[in-house]
Design an enzyme around this catalytic site. Structure first.
Site, PDB file in Angstrom:
ATOM      1  N   CYS A  17      58.580  39.149  56.885  1.00  0.00           N
ATOM      2  CA  CYS A  17      58.240  40.406  56.204  1.00  0.00           C
ATOM      3  C   CYS A  17      59.210  40.769  55.092  1.00  0.00           C
ATOM      4  CB  CYS A  17      58.159  41.542  57.220  1.00  0.00           C
ATOM      5  SG  CYS A  17      56.707  41.437  58.281  1.00  0.00           S
ATOM      6  N   THR A  47      47.236  57.128  53.434  1.00  0.00           N
ATOM      7  CA  THR A  47      48.336  57.542  54.311  1.00  0.00           C
ATOM      8  C   THR A  47      49.266  56.383  54.661  1.00  0.00           C
ATOM      9  OG1 THR A  47      46.822  57.270  56.184  1.00  0.00           O
ATOM     10  CG2 THR A  47      47.146  59.511  55.336  1.00  0.00           C
ATOM     11  N   ASP A  49      48.830  53.792  56.387  1.00  0.00           N
ATOM     12  CA  ASP A  49      48.779  53.409  57.793  1.00  0.00           C
ATOM     13  C   ASP A  49      48.792  51.899  57.948  1.00  0.00           C
ATOM     14  OD1 ASP A  49      48.393  55.415  60.135  1.00  0.00           O
ATOM     15  OD2 ASP A  49      47.433  56.385  58.430  1.00  0.00           O
ATOM     16  N   ASP A  50      48.913  51.466  59.202  1.00  0.00           N
ATOM     17  CA  ASP A  50      49.039  50.042  59.484  1.00  0.00           C
ATOM     18  C   ASP A  50      47.721  49.294  59.335  1.00  0.00           C
ATOM     19  OD1 ASP A  50      51.901  49.884  60.401  1.00  0.00           O
ATOM     20  OD2 ASP A  50      51.165  51.397  61.789  1.00  0.00           O
ATOM     21  N   ASP A  67      47.638  40.340  57.705  1.00  0.00           N
ATOM     22  CA  ASP A  67      49.065  40.153  57.453  1.00  0.00           C
ATOM     23  C   ASP A  67      49.371  38.660  57.459  1.00  0.00           C
ATOM     24  OD1 ASP A  67      51.838  40.798  57.176  1.00  0.00           O
ATOM     25  OD2 ASP A  67      51.477  42.626  58.322  1.00  0.00           O
ATOM     26  N   THR A 140      41.808  28.196  54.418  1.00  0.00           N
ATOM     27  CA  THR A 140      43.023  27.471  54.048  1.00  0.00           C
ATOM     28  C   THR A 140      42.960  27.092  52.575  1.00  0.00           C
ATOM     29  OG1 THR A 140      43.130  26.526  56.268  1.00  0.00           O
ATOM     30  CG2 THR A 140      44.496  25.502  54.598  1.00  0.00           C
ATOM     31  N   ASP A 226      54.313  50.614  63.346  1.00  0.00           N
ATOM     32  CA  ASP A 226      55.189  49.497  63.706  1.00  0.00           C
ATOM     33  C   ASP A 226      56.216  49.298  62.597  1.00  0.00           C
ATOM     34  OD1 ASP A 226      53.447  48.368  61.847  1.00  0.00           O
ATOM     35  OD2 ASP A 226      53.146  46.511  62.959  1.00  0.00           O
TER      36      ASP A 226
END
Length: 348
Positions: A17, A47, A49-50, A67, A140, A226
């Site tokens: 990350c 907002t 958010d995740d 992610d 891929t 998180d």
């Protein structure tokens, strides 16, 4: 089955990350992007958010997220596990249950044995299996620097959704995993730590946030996030802004991986730390030793959940986290108050 010995860290400068785009630049970039308007959209990017959330009916909402990142460790199988845990975490942070995933893979057609990619995918699948989700396929592309992650679809009852905007004044802040991942991985590449600290960091990154998500429902928690690439301070800033509260953090109560504070004192500070401090800017008022300030801005990969829980239940929540056997580092690290001025984060 034999696993590849190829060193993935030899292919990257920034991994995990810490490879995220500067959050300040990202906010500026997204500012003029029009948002969709639909009554069924419960959470969008406004907002920070995740994940996004879309209401299907009165009982079910979809959580959608993605992610991926370059390698954060040398071993391909372990990298796959960590990347999958990190992607799944966004669903857990919203109080949901992951249901379906797609693999997202970037890998060179030449220069790295294809067995390395197979190990990455096998590692990812181990973590996906642990989550109870199902792999439905993937995509891929040929890329000189390997990258791996997931697109994840989860579900949650609309009334049980957890968001950045759910923190209330008077609640306590609980963190489920220790900080220091970025410091530890940088120190590992420099040969400054032994295997014990390295393995501790790897273990935390491989750990799913599933138990924390389940306990959020037990305790009726509605505000959480998180902790990943923007560090504790960066993600706490997003909580504070969305909830219109001020978060007070006791730096010495924050759990930390072994040796990381001494590494910070000695100057082992990853570059992403300074990027994250710029992101919080004037919203931060810090009166603590420099190494603690740097720790709170350290970019985490597959970090823990930061939850806001009613004060009279905070100690019980921490005890339950400890009883899982998965979160021995879990601790109360602060509290929320009404926002009164520009300072949204007060660290002591």
């Amino acid at each position: 089955m034999n696993r590849s010995s190829f060193d993935l860290l030899s292919t990257v400068e920034y991994g995990g990350c810490s490879a995220k785009l500067d959050p300040a630049k990202l906010s500026e970039l997204l500012h003029d992007i029009p948002l969709p308007v639909d009554s069924r959209i419960m959470v969008d990017v406004s907002t920070h958010d995740d994940a996004g959330v879309y209401r299907l009916n009165d009982d079910t909402a979809l959580i959608v997220t993605t992610d991926f990142f370059p390698p954060v460790c040398s071993d391909p199988y372990t990298f796959g596990r960590i990347a999958a845990a990190n992607a799944l975490s966004d669903v857990y942070a919203m109080g949901g249950r992951p249901l379906l995933v797609l693999n997202l893979t970037m890998f060179p057609s030449e220069g790295i044995p294809v067995e390395v990619l197979a190990d990455i995918l096998r590692g990812g699948q181990q973590t996906i299996d642990e989550s109870g989700a199902f792999t439905m396929g993937g995509h891929t592309i040929d890329d000189p620097i390997p990258k791996y992650g997931l697109a994840v679809t989860g579900i949650v009852h609309p009334e049980h959704l957890v968001t950045n905007a759910g923190v209330r004044a008077g609640q306590c802040l609980v963190l489920t995993k220790p900080l220091g991942i970025g410091v530890a991985m940088a120190a590992h590449r420099l040969g400054l730590i032994g295997s014990e600290v390295y393995e501790a960091a790897i273990g935390q990154m491989c750990l799913l946030n599933r138990a924390g998500a389940e306990l959020m429902q037990k305790y009726g928690i509605r505000g959480a996030t998180d902790i990943t690439g923007f560090g504790l301070l960066g993600h706490a800033k997003e909580l504070a802004e969305a909830s219109d509260v001020c978060l007070h953090i006791d730096s010495r109560s924050v759990p930390v991986l072994p040796e990381c504070l001494s590494l910070l004192r000695d100057g082992c500070i990853p570059g992403a730390t300074f990027r994250n401090l710029r992101f919080v800017g004037d919203m931060l008022r810090a009166d603590c030793p420099t190494e603690y300030k740097m720790l709170l801005a350290d970019a985490q990969t597959s970090g823990g959940l930061l939850m806001a829980v009613d004060a009279d239940r905070a100690e019980d929540l921490v005890a339950d986290l400890h009883r899982t056997g998965l979160h021995p580092f879990a601790a109360i690290i602060g509290y929320a108050t009404d926002a009164e001025d520009a300072a949204k984060l007060i660290v002591t």
